[in-house]
Structures are given as structure tokens and as C-alpha cells.
Scaffold this active site. Structure first.
Site, PDB file in Angstrom:
ATOM      1  N   CYS A 112     -33.971 -50.038 -29.074  1.00 32.26           N
ATOM      2  CA  CYS A 112     -33.051 -49.200 -30.019  1.00 32.26           C
ATOM      3  C   CYS A 112     -34.063 -48.529 -31.174  1.00 32.26           C
ATOM      4  CB  CYS A 112     -32.161 -49.989 -30.549  1.00 32.26           C
ATOM      5  SG  CYS A 112     -30.593 -49.147 -31.254  1.00 32.26           S
ATOM      6  N   HIS A 113     -33.846 -48.796 -32.401  1.00 31.02           N
ATOM      7  CA  HIS A 113     -34.825 -48.448 -33.552  1.00 31.02           C
ATOM      8  C   HIS A 113     -35.932 -49.173 -33.839  1.00 31.02           C
ATOM      9  CE1 HIS A 113     -30.788 -46.291 -34.392  1.00 31.02           C
ATOM     10  NE2 HIS A 113     -31.489 -45.414 -35.030  1.00 31.02           N
TER      11      HIS A 113
END
Length: 183
Positions: A112-113
Site C-alpha cells: 500500500c503506502h
């Protein structure tokens, strides 16, 4: 092939790691026999969240990042969560630990991030990667080649887009640990 002799480190922010991206891989690896060590930015506990806003659970920190050594682990897992990932990329100890895994040729997995930390650790240039879509420009500006895929593996770095891709991400983690067991 047994993974019982394998140890994985999973990062946990004091507040802000995405719960599913922390808890699900941790549980799956433990069920596979892997010893999973929770590495925090500070002693005590870390709190996970759902969608950056809703608190979910608290987990004890086993080791602080400043004292963690890549030599003690076979794999590093970096969960996402916008807030947690931002904390990781601004913490010198998390950057140094991630870089040490890369320098040692040990697998690093970010979802994800979490690839923000890979940028800070210098593990992006020339590698194919994926992430949450809003990081595409960040990864490309750091010299990475962004691909829209559930999981991308390149040079010991495993990346994934987000919670919907957790089954593929976990499969890649198991495969990476199995590959280290062969050597």
C-alpha cells in the site's frame, strides 16, 4: 519445506499502521511456523487502524527499530496505512533497518503506502514495483518502474497495492521465505 527456522520482522507504527496489512500477514506467517517479531519505532505498543481513521487493535512491540539488526531476520514486512507509512519514512532507524535488508540482499516486502519507506531507504531505483495508486508518481520520481499488479517482485523487493491483494502478498512472503530456506 519447513519455515519453523525462519524469523520475520514486521514494522508497527505507534499509531497509524493499517490493521489488515499488519495483522493478516503476521497471523499467516505465524500459522506457517515463522517467528514474527514486531519492530516498533518506540517501546510499548503500537495501534493499528482501518482506513487511517478507525482504531482497531493494539499490539506489543517486541523490539525497537533502533536496536533491530537485519542479520537477525530473514524477511522485513512493512505494512501500509498512510499515517504509519509516513512515520516510517521519517524515522532514521526504520530507514536504516530497511536499507540494511536491501544491502544484505534479504527480502523486503511493502504494501500500500509502505513503499514510501523503500524510497527513503534507496531501494526503488531501477526496480519494478507496485503500490497504492497515489504513490505512482513518488515511485517513478525515485527511479522505479510502477506497475499496476497485485504483487510485484524485483531484486528481493516485494510490493503490493493494498488490502484487496493480501492473499497474493502473503503467498509472495511465504515464497520468499521458502527461497531463503533453500540457500
Amino acid at each position: 519445506m519447513s519455515l519453523k527456522d525462519k524469523t520475520a520482522a514486521i514494522l508497527l507504527a505507534p499509531r497509524g499502521s493499517e490493521d489488515s496489512e499488519f495483522h493478516t500477514p503476521k497471523k499467516a506467517l505465524e500459522e506457517a511456523g515463522v517467528r514474527v517479531v514486531v519492530v516498533g519505532l518506540e517501546e510499548g505498543e503500537g495501534q493499528t487502524f482501518k482506513n487511517d481513521l478507525d482504531p482497531v487493535a493494539r499490539y506489543n512491540v517486541d523490539k525497537v527499530a533502533a536496536e533491530a539488526m537485519a542479520d537477525d531476520y530473514d524477511l522485513l514486512i512493512i505494512p501500509g496505512g498512510t499515517v504509519g507509512a509516513d512515520k516510517f519514512r521519517s524515522e532514521a532507524a526504520a530507514i536504516a533497518l530497511t536499507n540494511a535488508f536491501g544491502e544484505a540482499g534479504k527480502p523486503v516486502a511493502a504494501i500500500c503506502h509502505a513503499p514510501w519507506l523503500l524510497i527513503e531507504a534507496g531501494l526503488v531505483k531501477g526496480r519494478r514495483m507496485t503500490s497504492f495508486k497515489s504513490l505512482r508518481t513518488d515511485l517513478e520520481n525515485a527511479g522505479g518502474i510502477w506497475v499496476d499488479a497485485a504483487v510485484v517482485e524485483d531484486g528481493g523487493v516485494i510490493t503490493s497495492r493494498g488490502p484487496d491483494d493480501l492473499p497474493d502478498f502473503i503467498e509472495a512472503l511465504i515464497r520468499a521465505l521458502s527461497d531463503t530456506a533453500k540457500h
